[in-house]
Design a protein around this motif. Structure first.
Motif, PDB file in Angstrom:
ATOM      1  N   LEU B 200       0.835  -1.201   0.000  1.00 42.12           N
ATOM      2  CA  LEU B 200       0.000   0.000   0.000  1.00 42.12           C
ATOM      3  C   LEU B 200       0.872   1.253   0.000  1.00 42.12           C
ATOM      4  N   LEU B 201       0.378   2.270  -0.629  1.00 48.31           N
ATOM      5  CA  LEU B 201       1.057   3.566  -0.615  1.00 48.31           C
ATOM      6  C   LEU B 201       0.079   4.618  -0.129  1.00 48.31           C
ATOM      7  N   SER B 202       0.579   5.554   0.632  1.00 49.20           N
ATOM      8  CA  SER B 202      -0.251   6.715   0.951  1.00 49.20           C
ATOM      9  C   SER B 202       0.566   7.968   0.675  1.00 49.20           C
ATOM     10  N   VAL B 203      -0.095   8.953   0.144  1.00 47.53           N
ATOM     11  CA  VAL B 203       0.577  10.214  -0.181  1.00 47.53           C
ATOM     12  C   VAL B 203      -0.179  11.329   0.514  1.00 47.53           C
ATOM     13  N   ASP B 204       0.457  11.912   1.512  1.00 49.76           N
ATOM     14  CA  ASP B 204      -0.166  13.010   2.246  1.00 49.76           C
ATOM     15  C   ASP B 204       0.428  14.311   1.730  1.00 49.76           C
ATOM     16  N   ALA B 205      -0.374  15.003   0.944  1.00 51.37           N
ATOM     17  CA  ALA B 205       0.126  16.218   0.310  1.00 51.37           C
ATOM     18  C   ALA B 205      -0.365  17.469   1.014  1.00 51.37           C
ATOM     19  N   VAL B 214       6.096  16.419   1.003  1.00 48.77           N
ATOM     20  CA  VAL B 214       4.969  15.495   0.970  1.00 48.77           C
ATOM     21  C   VAL B 214       5.379  14.252   1.743  1.00 48.77           C
ATOM     22  N   GLU B 215       4.470  13.718   2.540  1.00 45.14           N
ATOM     23  CA  GLU B 215       4.805  12.494   3.277  1.00 45.14           C
ATOM     24  C   GLU B 215       4.244  11.290   2.537  1.00 45.14           C
ATOM     25  N   VAL B 216       5.101  10.339   2.342  1.00 43.20           N
ATOM     26  CA  VAL B 216       4.705   9.139   1.600  1.00 43.20           C
ATOM     27  C   VAL B 216       4.856   7.923   2.512  1.00 43.20           C
ATOM     28  N   GLY B 217       3.833   7.127   2.588  1.00 43.82           N
ATOM     29  CA  GLY B 217       3.907   5.897   3.375  1.00 43.82           C
ATOM     30  C   GLY B 217       3.890   4.694   2.451  1.00 43.82           C
ATOM     31  N   ILE B 218       4.715   3.735   2.761  1.00 39.76           N
ATOM     32  CA  ILE B 218       4.733   2.483   1.991  1.00 39.76           C
ATOM     33  C   ILE B 218       4.582   1.366   3.006  1.00 39.76           C
ATOM     34  N   TYR B 219       3.561   0.597   2.834  1.00 42.28           N
ATOM     35  CA  TYR B 219       3.198  -0.386   3.857  1.00 42.28           C
ATOM     36  C   TYR B 219       2.944  -1.749   3.221  1.00 42.28           C
ATOM     37  N   SER B 220       3.188  -2.758   4.012  1.00 40.23           N
ATOM     38  CA  SER B 220       2.661  -4.072   3.646  1.00 40.23           C
ATOM     39  C   SER B 220       1.294  -4.212   4.284  1.00 40.23           C
ATOM     40  N   SER B 221       0.471  -5.015   3.665  1.00 41.45           N
ATOM     41  CA  SER B 221      -0.814  -5.368   4.256  1.00 41.45           C
ATOM     42  C   SER B 221      -0.890  -6.879   4.321  1.00 41.45           C
ATOM     43  N   ARG B 222      -1.543  -7.375   5.331  1.00 38.75           N
ATOM     44  CA  ARG B 222      -1.731  -8.837   5.425  1.00 38.75           C
ATOM     45  C   ARG B 222      -2.981  -9.277   4.693  1.00 38.75           C
ATOM     46  N   GLU B 223      -3.711  -8.331   4.139  1.00 37.19           N
ATOM     47  CA  GLU B 223      -4.947  -8.703   3.440  1.00 37.19           C
ATOM     48  C   GLU B 223      -4.707  -8.747   1.938  1.00 37.19           C
ATOM     49  N   PRO B 224      -5.288  -9.708   1.285  1.00 34.83           N
ATOM     50  CA  PRO B 224      -5.076  -9.817  -0.161  1.00 34.83           C
ATOM     51  C   PRO B 224      -5.833  -8.740  -0.924  1.00 34.83           C
ATOM     52  N   VAL B 225      -5.351  -8.443  -2.100  1.00 28.80           N
ATOM     53  CA  VAL B 225      -6.119  -7.568  -2.982  1.00 28.80           C
ATOM     54  C   VAL B 225      -7.376  -8.318  -3.416  1.00 28.80           C
ATOM     55  N   THR B 226      -8.353  -7.580  -3.876  1.00 30.34           N
ATOM     56  CA  THR B 226      -9.554  -8.216  -4.414  1.00 30.34           C
ATOM     57  C   THR B 226      -9.452  -8.188  -5.936  1.00 30.34           C
ATOM     58  N   ILE B 227      -9.691  -9.335  -6.519  1.00 32.23           N
ATOM     59  CA  ILE B 227      -9.551  -9.445  -7.969  1.00 32.23           C
ATOM     60  C   ILE B 227     -10.904  -9.229  -8.628  1.00 32.23           C
TER      61      ILE B 227
END
Lengths: 544, 383
Positions: B200-205, B214-227
């Motif tokens: 996941l990415l978040s961009v706080d502008a 700008v603050e940028v977050g890069i995260y792992s998630s334990r939840e799968p994407v939805t296809i």
């Protein structure tokens, strides 16, 4: 079941069933309810069949088979059920389902749940265990006690299966299957009896009243208390009827019944055949389609039953239940990892009210685009109870190709309405549906179509407004909207079809509905306790 | 950390920043736009693609041909007349080289590559014109010789201005499975699609208007994407970040004309796929993202120095939760040997020299990525 006896048993069963289901077999000394004249037969809808089986045998019993399509009339499947019959292939399916249910109920794994005594195969006609089983489940399935002949014919089935080498459990399986494939189960049969209060007049018999009430409010077979009340004649007494109606309305099972009403009214049965372009609308998965329906049903249950709120306000309601999958359609965050959260749309949002829900927007759209016409038609038919004629037989569909060059649905439909042959009906539908154009073919928000800003202005019966919220506001203030709900609920409930009775009753119900502040619970109570609701116009031949 | 990182009308934000008047044309494949009622300054994305940049070997890049895996080496070791039965019967060949998975890690050539001598690995040694990330976040493609491991002091001094190369491509460039039509490309996004790896990415502008970072977050998630029904990850999913704070990476950056570039930051994200259960550890990484207001898509590159130990765990030993390795079958499928790769990585490592030994402990690498709008949620307790 043993293969060696299968064909012999099947042949025997067919003969016995034919005898059990044929009026000619009814002896002259039949019990009272069998003598009553049949005035209506309603084939159980698919959901009624499923719910009835679940209530009688529990959720662990599976139904294997394909139902005949339900028939919609006067906007409702419930109303169409009075006109539905069973085709030969449909009966085969009912037969298969009945056998499947009987096999599960009397199979080794589950038998103990249903058969608490040990049946003796020596003499089924004198075995209290067998009689108890068949009479008990027969009453639940037929929604009234079995007549002596009806019970005896099933005991015959058990005896003859045993006589050709089957076990007593196999005999019971066939007997139960015969109950499940009987018209008395597959149809809700309404009968009348002489009305002791009015000489020469008839009234619905108590068991017919009980079934009408139960399928109306719970969408399922009457429970034991309701059958007892019917047996005691309490349903013919206004106070007794009120008590039972109050009990049914207070039960959590009312939600099941109302879900069925709303699903029928909103045509959710057609979701099964709804398909969307997989590239254009990748979010429309089967899970999402299910969640869309669930969201709308939950909204209506919450608004109308839990909050007992004004029906008209459902068209302007700002909050709706939301879950993760649907969050992707509505493009809103859903914090709850599982299950449903209430989500409130802000004033700035284009969404608000029932008509901005994705279920309705998806259902009334094409596979690859939105459809203002279908959406307008749906609003007219479902919430205003108006009939829009189908396209004339000689309509020139090639005109559509010429309109396709226009960038927006509004432009296409404006050209459409310039054709006199189209204008007559399209002006009834399009100005409503165009206000929902900010939602695409699956209900996702958009502001442009083919690069052009979407104009969501429209009108309803002379009132001009813009967008889904404007439409919701217009509907919430439209005189026909509450009247239409009364009409829909009344038809769903299966009230008298006689036009003069209907007109008087609907007027009275509408007035009560308004006086109650448009509360559904009051409307249900009013219908279910109304004498006129159970009125029959067929006089009974006292000499019959 | 805010509760929902994407509380924003993504397009409104991007349009405001980019000077667009309003939402652009919604293309046929677009996944809708944010509800008009959402407001805020943070945009979220879920990655739909996260791939090693493997440009493919040119005709002169591998003069001695591609590397050989265990099967090919075995066949090559046999007299021609003995090869035929194995070539005809892949199962026989597999049996001859068994075990592929070792109960005893000590016996596993991929679990312990350093314990074996270097069998050699063909790498790209000639000057290459390939994508690299400059210190300002721009991309360059000038022809260059392989980077060398700098002296510790020089690396520290140059770091702020250093071009991040893609030496890992030099290591893998002569591997059959890493060519554009090879296995690595074919399975490039499979870990995302099968739910093993969600980034996941978040961009706080919020501070961008004032000209601040700008603050940028890069995260792992334990939840799968939805296809979706088109087989691709869906936009607008609500996805919580992983509970482990080590997988919460924050960088500061600049947003100009729809292009976001970050300063240096260290990155740890879950790296999982099939049996692999590892993490990607990049040091002194930089991110470059182009934010497309018309589609809501963010795409760009992530460059950095892949910690060699992290690389060995994830891309040589390929370890699962039990510590067992599936490196050998992977190496064979791609066409290399584990010790060969291990020593090649050591040889071409170009970052973070060890002050004690002078040996570099990381190797430059470049990933391409693409994300679609998503709602990045706070970590949630396990159910």
């Amino acid at each position: 079941m043993p293969d060696v006896n299968y064909h012999r048993i099947l042949l025997l069963l067919c003969l016995v069933l034919w005898g059990a289901s044929t009026p000619a077999a009814v002896p002259a000394t039949q019990q009272a309810q069998a003598r009553d004249a049949i005035v209506a037969m309603y084939r159980l809808t698919q959901s009624q069949y499923r719910q009835s089986i679940a209530d009688i045998f529990g959720d662990s019993v599976r139904i294997y088979g394909r139902f005949e399509p339900d028939y919609r009339r006067d906007r409702l499947l419930a109303a169409g059920s009075a006109w539905a019959s069973v085709s030969p292939s449909g009966f085969e399916q009912y037969d298969q389902m009945g056998r499947g249910i009987a096999e599960q109920v009397l199979g080794e794994q589950l038998r103990g749940q249903y058969l608490s005594c040990e049946p003796n195969g020596d003499s089924p006609h004198h075995d209290p265990c067998i009689q108890f089983f068949l009479a008990g489940y027969g009453e639940k399935l037929f929604r009234r006690p079995l007549t002596e002949d009806e019970l005896a014919s099933r005991l015959d089935v058990v005896a003859q299966v045993i006589a050709v080498g089957g076990t007593v459990q196999e005999g019971l399986q066939y007997a139960l299957a015969s109950l499940l494939t009987s018209p008395e189960f597959l149809f809700r049969i309404e009968s009348v009896e002489p009305d002791p209060q009015s000489l020469g007049q008839s009234r619905l018999n108590a068991y017919s009243k009980a079934a009408r009430l139960s399928y109306f409010l719970w969408n399922t077979t009457p429970d034991a208390q309701l059958l007892v009340a019917a047996q005691r004649g309490e349903l013919h007494d206004p106070e007794g009827l009120r008590r039972q109606v109050a009990r049914l309305l207070a039960s959590p099972r009312l939600e099941t019944g109302m879900r069925s009403l709303f699903a029928d009214m909103l045509r959710f049965d057609t979701f099964g055949e709804l398909s969307k372009d997989v590239e254009l609308y990748p979010v429309f998965t089967s899970t999402v389609a299910q969640a869309m329906q669930e969201q709308t049903l939950q909204t209506l249950i919450q608004h109308l039953l839990v909050e007992n709120a004004d029906y008209r306000d459902v068209f302007t309601r700002e909050s709706m239940p939301m879950e993760r999958q649907l969050g992707m359609v509505y493009t809103v965050p859903v914090t709850s990892p599982q299950g449903w959260d209430a989500y409130r749309f802000s004033e700035a949002s284009a969404r608000g009210g029932l008509l901005s829900q994705a279920s309705l927007l998806s259902l009334h759209a094409h596979a690859g685009s939105s459809s203002p016409t279908l959406r307008g038609l749906f609003v007219r038919e479902t919430f205003l109870c108006q009939t829009v004629p189908p396209p004339p037989a000689d309509v020139d569909f090639t005109l559509e190709e010429g309109f396709a060059v226009e960038a927006t649905a509004r432009e296409r439909l404006t050209r459409h309405r310039s054709e006199p042959v189209c204008a007559g009906c399209h002006h009834l539908m399009d100005p409503i549906g165009l206000t929902l154009e900010q939602f695409d073919g699956v209900g996702m928000y958009r502001t442009r179509e083919n690069g052009h800003v979407i104009d969501v202005s429209g009108e309803l019966d002379g009132r001009k407004f813009a967008g889904a919220k404007g439409l919701g506001q217009a509907l919430s203030e439209h005189r026909r909207v509450p009247e239409c709900l009364v009409d829909t609920v009344y038809r769903y409930a299966g009230g008298p079809q006689d036009a003069s009775v209907q007109r008087t009753l609907l007027e009275s119900l509408t007035a009560h509905f308004a006086a109650s502040g448009y509360r559904l619970r009051d409307l249900l109570q009013q219908i279910a306790t109304s004498e006129d609701f159970y009125a029959v116009s067929t006089p009974v031949d006292q000499d019959a | 950390m805010i509760n929902v990182r994407n509380t924003v009308a993504l397009f409104a934000l991007q349009c405001a920043i980019l000077g667009f008047v309003s939402v652009g044309i919604t293309p046929a494949h677009a996944a809708g736009i944010a509800d008009a009622g959402l407001s805020g300054q943070t945009s979220g994305y879920v990655l739909t693609e996260f791939r090693l940049v493997i440009p493919g070997a040119g005709p002169e890049d591998c003069p001695d041909g591609f590397n050989e895996g265990y099967s090919q080496r075995f066949l090559a070791s046999l007299p021609p007349e003995e090869r035929l039965p194995y070539e005809k019967d892949p199962q026989m060949l597999q049996q001859a080289l068994a075990p592929w998975y070792y109960d005893d890690p000590a016996q596993d050539p991929c679990a312990n590559p350093a314990a074996l001598p270097d069998p050699g690995m063909r790498t790209i040694e000639r000057p290459l014109a390939m994508l690299r990330m400059e210190a300002d976040g721009s991309l360059s493609e000038r022809e260059q010789l392989p980077s060398q491991c700098p002296a510790p002091e020089a690396f520290a001094a140059e770091l702020e201005h250093r071009t991040i190369d893609n030496q890992y491509w030099r290591v893998m460039g002569c591997v059959r499975g890493y060519q554009p039509e090879g296995l690595a490309a074919a399975f490039a996004d499979s870990a995302i699609l099968d739910g093993s790896m969600t980034i996941l990415l978040s961009v706080d502008a919020s501070a961008s208007d004032a000209g601040e970072a700008v603050e940028v977050g890069i995260y792992s998630s334990r939840e799968p994407v939805t296809i979706g029904t088109d087989g691709k990850p869906l936009a607008w999913a609500s996805l919580p970040v992983a509970a482990e704070e080590r997988f919460h990476n924050v960088a500061r950056g600049q947003l100009h004309d729809g292009v976001l570039t970050t300063d240096r930051f260290d990155l740890r994200i879950i790296q999982a796929a099939q049996r692999l259960d590892s993490e990607l550890y990049l040091r002194d990484a930089r991110l470059r993202l182009e934010l497309d207001p018309a589609t809501g898509v963010a795409s760009g590159y992530l460059a950095g120095y892949w910690d060699i130990e992290s690389l060995a765990h994830a891309a040589i030993r390929i370890q699962d939760r039990t510590g067992l390795s599936s490196g050998k079958p992977a190496a064979d499928a791609h066409g290399y040997t584990c010790p060969g790769k291990y020593y090649a990585v050591q040889r071409l490592a170009d970052g973070h020299p060890d002050p004690a030994t002078g040996n570099c402990r990381s190797i430059s690498v470049l990933f391409s990525l693409r994300g679609v709008p998503a709602f990045v949620l706070d970590a949630q307790p396990s159910p």
